[in-house]
Design a protein around this motif. Sequence first.
Motif: not given
Length: 315
Positions: A149-174
Amino acid sequence: MRALITGVNGFVGNHLAKYLQSQGIEVFGTTSQINGTDDVSNLNIYMNDLTSELSIIKLLNEIQPDHIYHLAGQSKVKESWDFKVATINTNVNLTLNLLEAARKSSIFDKVRILTVGSSEEYGRVNDMTLPIDENVSLKPTNPYGISKATISYFAKQYFDAYGLKVVHARPFNHIGPGQKQGFVVTDFSSQIVKLEKESGDKIIRVGNLEAQRDFTDVRDIVRAYYKLLMTASRSFGDVYNVCSGLPITINSILHKLLSFSDQNIEVVIDPSKLRPIDIPLYIGNNQKIKELTGWKQEFSLDTTLSDVLDYIRKQ
């Protein structure tokens, strides 16, 4: 096109590398230990444990990847209870090193990055009978889920703050061939294969069989990851579930695997295999990724389970 996979020697990394190569992409990978990549040819591997931001910057400037798939990390829920600090360090701090390095590298303007989270980020939702979509509040119930969950927040922050092209995937059981011990399908399958080769009592020891989970073949998962980074810029800064949307009981998984064996095996509940906190029903909603990318599953559950058993039998 060039792609960099962190943790390339892992279960998902191996399948992703093979899939990307099938798409004509030149694949590079980082690992902290050289093993597990023998079945992937023409793979450019770098020893890099992601602990040094400067070494990652140097690597990115050298490789010039168009895509980065960040798979490196601690992936076991049970293990996260025993090694809480290590789980946070491995999953969160190494991801921060990678995002910072990408931000400061020469490829900042072009590179697309996929961070991989988990359905464990959601934890207990208000209505457990409904498929979980990306708008559900995060309430993780274990250290692994907290780290993702912490990673997901940082991914969003790096896009919002710096424009880094980040996408966050949430896989269920693979699940799928090549998965290590410590995951339900592999653990069941390994016990079955062992019993097939032994004489004497045939007993398989298991944990909670009543829980219902959302299972997807790893080969479908990696296609979803690829499609997310190939999609137009409207996917950046956002989160996408990767799942089947269908609940399957652990009991059904076990008895389907048992049906693929000619042995008469007794099932015994083992308390040591029970989690400190377990959720009875967990279903994901995959409409968002389907609408964005057109992704859909290609592997049936029967095919996946059969392939897992065959893979272990050949080891």
